[in-house]
Motif scaffolding. Sequence first.
Motif, mmCIF file in Angstrom:
data_model
loop_
_atom_site.group_PDB
_atom_site.id
_atom_site.type_symbol
_atom_site.label_atom_id
_atom_site.label_comp_id
_atom_site.label_asym_id
_atom_site.label_seq_id
_atom_site.Cartn_x
_atom_site.Cartn_y
_atom_site.Cartn_z
ATOM 1 N N THR A 1 -0.052 0.587 14.807
ATOM 2 C CA THR A 1 1.032 0.076 13.968
ATOM 3 C C THR A 1 1.804 1.231 13.347
ATOM 4 O OG1 THR A 1 -0.269 -1.893 13.467
ATOM 5 C CG2 THR A 1 1.603 -1.436 12.040
ATOM 6 N N ARG A 2 3.117 1.161 13.486
ATOM 7 C CA ARG A 2 3.996 2.163 12.880
ATOM 8 C C ARG A 2 5.296 1.497 12.461
ATOM 9 N NH1 ARG A 2 5.087 7.809 15.820
ATOM 10 N NH2 ARG A 2 2.924 8.029 15.117
ATOM 11 N N GLY A 3 5.684 1.726 11.222
ATOM 12 C CA GLY A 3 6.924 1.132 10.738
ATOM 13 C C GLY A 3 6.906 -0.379 10.724
ATOM 14 N N GLY A 4 5.718 -0.966 10.519
ATOM 15 C CA GLY A 4 5.617 -2.422 10.485
ATOM 16 C C GLY A 4 5.623 -3.083 11.845
ATOM 17 N N ARG A 5 5.643 -2.290 12.927
ATOM 18 C CA ARG A 5 5.639 -2.845 14.272
ATOM 19 C C ARG A 5 4.410 -2.345 15.020
ATOM 20 N NH1 ARG A 5 10.333 -4.991 16.100
ATOM 21 N NH2 ARG A 5 9.766 -4.493 18.254
ATOM 22 N N THR A 6 3.806 -3.251 15.795
ATOM 23 C CA THR A 6 2.605 -2.921 16.548
ATOM 24 C C THR A 6 2.944 -2.777 18.023
ATOM 25 O OG1 THR A 6 1.186 -4.076 14.989
ATOM 26 C CG2 THR A 6 0.277 -3.666 17.166
ATOM 27 N N SER A 7 2.596 -1.654 18.597
ATOM 28 C CA SER A 7 2.809 -1.415 20.022
ATOM 29 C C SER A 7 1.640 -1.984 20.810
ATOM 30 C CB SER A 7 2.943 0.085 20.280
ATOM 31 O OG SER A 7 2.863 0.361 21.668
ATOM 32 N N VAL A 8 1.938 -2.916 21.707
ATOM 33 C CA VAL A 8 0.874 -3.531 22.512
ATOM 34 C C VAL A 8 0.222 -2.494 23.414
ATOM 35 C CG1 VAL A 8 0.363 -5.302 24.208
ATOM 36 C CG2 VAL A 8 2.064 -5.736 22.452
ATOM 37 N N ALA A 9 1.061 -1.662 24.050
ATOM 38 C CA ALA A 9 0.509 -0.646 24.943
ATOM 39 C C ALA A 9 -0.391 0.314 24.174
ATOM 40 C CB ALA A 9 1.645 0.116 25.620
ATOM 41 N N THR A 10 0.042 0.737 22.982
ATOM 42 C CA THR A 10 -0.784 1.634 22.166
ATOM 43 C C THR A 10 -2.070 0.946 21.740
ATOM 44 O OG1 THR A 10 1.211 2.717 21.344
ATOM 45 C CG2 THR A 10 -0.805 3.072 20.098
ATOM 46 N N MET A 11 -1.969 -0.347 21.409
ATOM 47 C CA MET A 11 -3.149 -1.096 21.009
ATOM 48 C C MET A 11 -4.185 -1.125 22.133
ATOM 49 S SD MET A 11 -3.476 -5.136 20.108
ATOM 50 C CE MET A 11 -3.195 -5.555 21.833
ATOM 51 N N LEU A 12 -3.749 -1.449 23.340
ATOM 52 C CA LEU A 12 -4.677 -1.541 24.456
ATOM 53 C C LEU A 12 -5.256 -0.178 24.822
ATOM 54 C CD1 LEU A 12 -2.785 -4.090 26.734
ATOM 55 C CD2 LEU A 12 -4.784 -4.517 25.309
ATOM 56 N N LEU A 13 -4.394 0.848 24.869
ATOM 57 C CA LEU A 13 -4.871 2.180 25.209
ATOM 58 C C LEU A 13 -5.774 2.728 24.110
ATOM 59 C CD1 LEU A 13 -1.603 3.693 26.714
ATOM 60 C CD2 LEU A 13 -3.634 2.933 27.946
ATOM 61 N N GLY A 14 -5.396 2.479 22.845
ATOM 62 C CA GLY A 14 -6.256 2.900 21.750
ATOM 63 C C GLY A 14 -7.598 2.197 21.790
ATOM 64 N N GLY A 15 -7.593 0.907 22.131
ATOM 65 C CA GLY A 15 -8.846 0.172 22.257
ATOM 66 C C GLY A 15 -9.728 0.731 23.350
ATOM 67 N N ILE A 16 -9.118 1.114 24.477
ATOM 68 C CA ILE A 16 -9.886 1.725 25.563
ATOM 69 C C ILE A 16 -10.513 3.036 25.108
ATOM 70 C CG2 ILE A 16 -9.686 2.801 27.846
ATOM 71 C CD1 ILE A 16 -7.518 0.712 28.483
ATOM 72 N N ALA A 17 -9.721 3.851 24.387
ATOM 73 C CA ALA A 17 -10.246 5.126 23.888
ATOM 74 C C ALA A 17 -11.389 4.912 22.907
ATOM 75 C CB ALA A 17 -9.113 5.931 23.242
ATOM 76 N N LEU A 18 -11.211 3.958 21.975
ATOM 77 C CA LEU A 18 -12.277 3.672 21.011
ATOM 78 C C LEU A 18 -13.539 3.185 21.707
ATOM 79 C CD1 LEU A 18 -10.366 1.899 18.086
ATOM 80 C CD2 LEU A 18 -11.499 4.129 18.010
ATOM 81 N N ALA A 19 -13.362 2.292 22.689
ATOM 82 C CA ALA A 19 -14.523 1.783 23.422
ATOM 83 C C ALA A 19 -15.234 2.896 24.166
ATOM 84 C CB ALA A 19 -14.081 0.680 24.390
ATOM 85 N N ALA A 20 -14.459 3.832 24.737
ATOM 86 C CA ALA A 20 -15.076 4.952 25.461
ATOM 87 C C ALA A 20 -15.863 5.858 24.519
ATOM 88 C CB ALA A 20 -13.986 5.746 26.182
ATOM 89 N N MET A 21 -15.291 6.145 23.353
ATOM 90 C CA MET A 21 -15.987 7.010 22.404
ATOM 91 C C MET A 21 -17.255 6.354 21.869
ATOM 92 S SD MET A 21 -12.997 8.941 20.214
ATOM 93 C CE MET A 21 -12.158 7.445 19.720
ATOM 94 N N THR A 22 -17.153 5.068 21.510
ATOM 95 C CA THR A 22 -18.343 4.393 21.004
ATOM 96 C C THR A 22 -19.402 4.254 22.095
ATOM 97 O OG1 THR A 22 -17.252 2.265 21.437
ATOM 98 C CG2 THR A 22 -17.130 3.129 19.196
ATOM 99 N N ALA A 23 -18.958 4.055 23.354
ATOM 100 C CA ALA A 23 -19.920 3.986 24.458
ATOM 101 C C ALA A 23 -20.640 5.312 24.632
ATOM 102 C CB ALA A 23 -19.202 3.597 25.744
ATOM 103 N N ALA A 24 -19.919 6.425 24.440
ATOM 104 C CA ALA A 24 -20.554 7.736 24.561
ATOM 105 C C ALA A 24 -21.619 7.936 23.476
ATOM 106 C CB ALA A 24 -19.491 8.834 24.469
ATOM 107 N N PHE A 25 -21.279 7.605 22.235
ATOM 108 C CA PHE A 25 -22.255 7.728 21.151
ATOM 109 C C PHE A 25 -23.431 6.769 21.356
ATOM 110 C CE2 PHE A 25 -18.548 9.463 18.762
ATOM 111 C CZ PHE A 25 -19.110 10.705 18.476
#
Length: 355
Positions: A159-183
């Motif tokens: 979310t930036r400037g009150g707007r949520t980027s769907v692409a950023t949300m999905l890619l960020g979710g993939i990154a978070l899932a990868a990091m948590t999977a590593a830990f």
Amino acid sequence: MVAIHPEAHTAGDRRKLARSTSWVLVALLLATAWASLAVGASGVSLPAAIGDLLAGREIEARTRIILWDIRLPRLLTGMMVGASLAVAGAVLQGLFRNPLADPGLVGVSAGAGLGAISAIVLGGLLHLGLSGVFGPALVPVMAFAGSWLSVSVLYLIATRGGRTSVATMLLGGIALAAMTAAFSGLLIYIADDQQLRDLTFWSLGSLAGSSWSRTLYAAPLMLTALIAAPALARGLNALALGETAAHHLGIPVQRLKTLAILVVAAAVGAATAISGGIGFVGIVVPHLLRLATGPEHRALLINSALLGASLLLIADVISRSIVAPSELPIGIITAVVGGPFFLWILLRRRASLEI
């Protein structure tokens, strides 16, 4: 003569349809609850047990143990987990204003899983022993903390400037899932044999480990989230117009976002703690209901809880029946249905996802 705008008829029809849908979903939930209690590899007859109870005859010890100590806590756990995941999905979709948001897809479930795995592997090693402070409630508490941290970080990223980027949300979710999977993988690597046996519970999701103690420790978080979610409905309806418009309508946007994040964290954290990773419930249920009865969040959240509970009980009955007397993990059943459904949603919305 008073003129009535056509949209008033549409809104009224949608409200009537939503109420009718609620009654249908209540009936479906009662039917699936009966099936959950009646179906199993043991051959115990639920009607016979009820007949004995009504006639004042003593129920056999084996029948009582199977129905009261195994199937009933499993039924209640399945209802709460399914309702929690579906409501969490509906709240996330309202918060991000996009039907592609789902606790499993955007890394929230993975964060809850990391918290739970940390509690299992490290709980007794931390300073003063957190397992001694929280007792059996440590796993739900840590799962809540992991899911809260994940959804908070995801919102800040997307979310930036009150707007949520769907692409950023999905890619960020993939990154978070990868990091948590590593830990999580690191913790699994250092786990001992007993802990590894406990951690197999998380691999594909299951209700097989349900018991009264597990249910009672996780229930407060899930029930709190389910009770609090409808109070967010008005704010989520306004948020669909954008954060600026919601603010002008008198909605405390920042408080709404904070409460929504807490509701999602509590629901997903407790559900993951008690059942492991069960995916796609949070995207399938709200989207189906939104197509059927519209986007109004009060009806959507209530009906999501009912349908989510029913669908998870149906998946559990299938998992117990399809390879009886063994059990197929529920995560496989939900992925077989939810994966193609997610692809269908993605294809319908691919034009709006192009960057």
